[in-house]
Write an enzyme that holds these catalytic residues in place. Structure first.
Site, PDB file in Angstrom:
ATOM      1  N   ASP A 140       0.831  -1.198   0.000  1.00 12.52           N
ATOM      2  CA  ASP A 140       0.000   0.000   0.000  1.00 12.52           C
ATOM      3  C   ASP A 140       0.873   1.259   0.000  1.00 12.52           C
ATOM      4  O   ASP A 140       1.877   1.329   0.710  1.00 12.52           O
ATOM      5  CB  ASP A 140      -0.900  -0.018   1.239  1.00 12.52           C
ATOM      6  N   GLU A 147      14.409 -15.450   0.371  1.00 11.79           N
ATOM      7  CA  GLU A 147      14.697 -16.524   1.320  1.00 11.79           C
ATOM      8  C   GLU A 147      13.788 -17.731   1.091  1.00 11.79           C
ATOM      9  O   GLU A 147      14.052 -18.814   1.608  1.00 11.79           O
ATOM     10  CB  GLU A 147      14.488 -16.026   2.753  1.00 11.79           C
TER      11      GLU A 147
END
Length: 560
Positions: A212, A266
């Site tokens: 956002d 990751e």
């Protein structure tokens, strides 16, 4: 147990590049417990419907604990579910069921500001000026003889000053509502906590994040703060485009997203990110780079009117921008912040949308048949373009804007903050109709926003299995799109400047998949080829009616 249909693309690191993503505004999607608010179990209950629709991923607008000062974008706890919407166990069950259907899950992250109810802000209110608790936010002394003036003339996106004064005389920054204090992203603790949040949801199986107001995190906090000349937020937003704006689109924000990319990578496959950033295209590239968020929303496409020449230009620029960034393009016609495109296309080209909403949708008169016809044509055009298509809940039903919501029922803070000059975004957030009749047309309990009286005729139940309905058009379009879209993200224009001036837009994708849209009101010759799908009835004698899109296939991919 419902069996997932075949045909969905499954795993792989590039699943997002040409995905069909369905935005869910959870409080308005499906209410499982009858309290009038949509919830997470409601989403889970409708996953068979979404699977049959043919989408590749869902994007959930905020479902976190919130006082709803801004429709859930005032987050009190980033690592939990609002108890009115369910539990973390409900969320886990929803993700597992979505994945069983081959549907990815994207969630909203709101990093610019928290709720005033967030434990950090409550601690800041109790703490003294200059304390570590206050350093997580942006507090300043005011101007004037007694500090009675805001620290700078920055304006809120919702109207009025972007500063709120506390009883102790200090001011805090909120570029949205006062209930949404802005975080201080120069603070290492803030950065570390959001990396923790990204891992929290990624570990629960979330496949990606929509960020956002991704362009607003970093502010220039050097003393004295720079004034902007008392311009409105929109004027301030558009005033500087070189990364040196005091509080929007600063170059330093990309250091944050490089850190986030390390977190995304990751995981296997890497988590994806898409930026909500209202910036110019040459700046949008920075957010969409592989070392950043990886993708960014293209709002120019959403803002473009019903024009073949204008749309061709926007598509060309958008594809170039995506290619420069190493990303795929994004396309969107509606979302939770704008008037639904069925209604936008129903209004005259020069209509003042704010005035139309204030009139309750009566002035000027909306041509609803034309709006739906154009919306269906625009959808087929959008779904044929290379890149990701982001769809907003209810557009597959052709829902119009609920413009007639009474003033006393409005929830959007825009209404009060604008001194009742802007009605806000409630009209696109009205709960969905699932059935022809019954309580809230099958949504659940008494809905938190009132639904139009004629919603039943546009419900899922009313359109399901109906030949020619908008719902069935979306289902067929998404089914075909899965078959037609490969890894090649190119297109080749067939239409010329002359034909586009006449209102005809024509391009071909790999394997001879043609998309032709007639923007005019007059019929045009239909190109040769096997008709795969059209947004409306085709004319006789090989004619493409006005305000209609058709998908064709040719035996020779180079034909045309």
């Amino acid at each position: 147990m419902t069996t997932p249909p075949s045909g969905h693309r499954q795993n792989g690191p590039d699943w997002w590049r040409q995905a069909a993503v369905y935005q869910i505004y959870p409080r308005s999607f499906a209410d499982s417990d009858g309290d009038g608010l949509g919830d997470i179990p409601g989403v889970t209950s409708r996953l068979p419907y979404l699977s049959e629709l043919g989408i590749d991923a869902v994007w959930l607008s905020p479902f976190y604990p919130s006082a709803l000062a801004d429709g859930g974008y005032d987050v009190a706890d980033y690592r939990n579910v609002d108890p009115r919407l369910g539990t973390l166990e409900d969320f886990d069950a929803m993700v597992a069921e979505a994945h069983r259907f081959g549907i990815k899950v994207i969630v909203d992250i709101v990093p610019n500001h928290t709720s005033e109810d967030h434990e950090w802000f409550q601690a800041a209110l109790r703490a003294a000026p200059g304390s570590p608790e206050r350093e997580r936010y942006i507090f300043r002394e005011g101007k004037g003889e007694n500090g009675e003036l805001p620290p700078a003339d920055w304006q809120s996106a919702f109207g009025g000053p972007a500063w709120h004064r506390l009883p102790d005389g200090w001011w805090y920054l909120h570029i949205f509502a006062p209930e949404q204090p802005d975080l201080n992203w120069d603070n290492p603790e803030v950065r570390a906590d959001f990396r923790k949040t990204l891992r929290f949801w990624s570990d629960r199986g979330v496949d990606g994040f929509r960020i956002d107001v991704a362009n607003a995190l970093v502010k220039d906090l050097s003393d004295p703060l720079r004034d902007m000349g008392n311009r409105t937020y929109r004027e301030q937003m558009e005033s500087i485009e070189d990364g040196t704006h005091p509080f929007l689109d600063r170059d330093e924000v990309h250091e944050i997203y490089r850190e986030w990319r390390e977190v995304f990578n990751e995981y296997d496959p890497p988590r994806v990110g898409v930026a909500e950033a209202y910036v110019q295209n040459h700046r949008l590239v920075l957010y969409a780079r592989p070392e950043g968020l990886g993708q960014a929303f293209n709002f120019e496409y959403l803002k473009t009117g019903w024009s073949a020449t204008e749309l061709r230009s926007v598509v060309d620029v958008s594809l170039r921008t995506a290619q420069e960034a190493g990303a795929s393009a994004t396309w969107v016609l509606s979302n939770h912040d704008v008037i639904r495109h069925t209604s936008r296309f129903a209004l005259p080209d020069d209509a003042d949308h704010e005035a139309w909403l204030l009139s309750g949708g009566t002035e000027p008169r909306a041509d609803t048949e034309r709006g739906l016809r154009r919306a269906r044509a625009a959808t087929l055009l959008e779904l044929a373009l290379p890149g990701s298509a982001y769809m907003y809940q209810g557009e597959e039903l052709g829902l119009p804007e609920a413009a007639g919501i009474a003033e006393e029922d409005l929830q959007d803070p825009v209404w009060e903050r604008s001194s009742h000059t802007r009605k806000g975004r409630d009209g696109c957030r009205v709960p969905l109709p699932w059935t022809r009749g019954g309580t809230s047309f099958g949504f659940g309990g008494d809905p938190w926003l009132p639904q139009p009286a004629d919603f039943g005729a546009q419900s899922v139940e009313a359109q399901e299995g109906e030949e020619g309905s908008t719902l069935e058009l979306y289902r067929e379009a998404l089914r075909l799109r899965h078959k037609l879209v490969g890894t090649d993200e190119s297109l080749r224009w067939i239409s010329s400047a002359e034909t586009e001036e006449a209102g005809l837009l024509h391009f071909v994708r790999p394997d001879g998949w043609h998309c032709v849209t007639n923007f005019s009101t007059e019929a045009a010759p239909l190109p040769d080829g096997e008709v795969l799908l059209s947004s409306g009835p085709l004319g006789t004698g090989g004619q493409l009616p006005g305000e209609t899109t058709v998908w064709l296939r040719t035996a020779d991919p180079a034909a045309g």
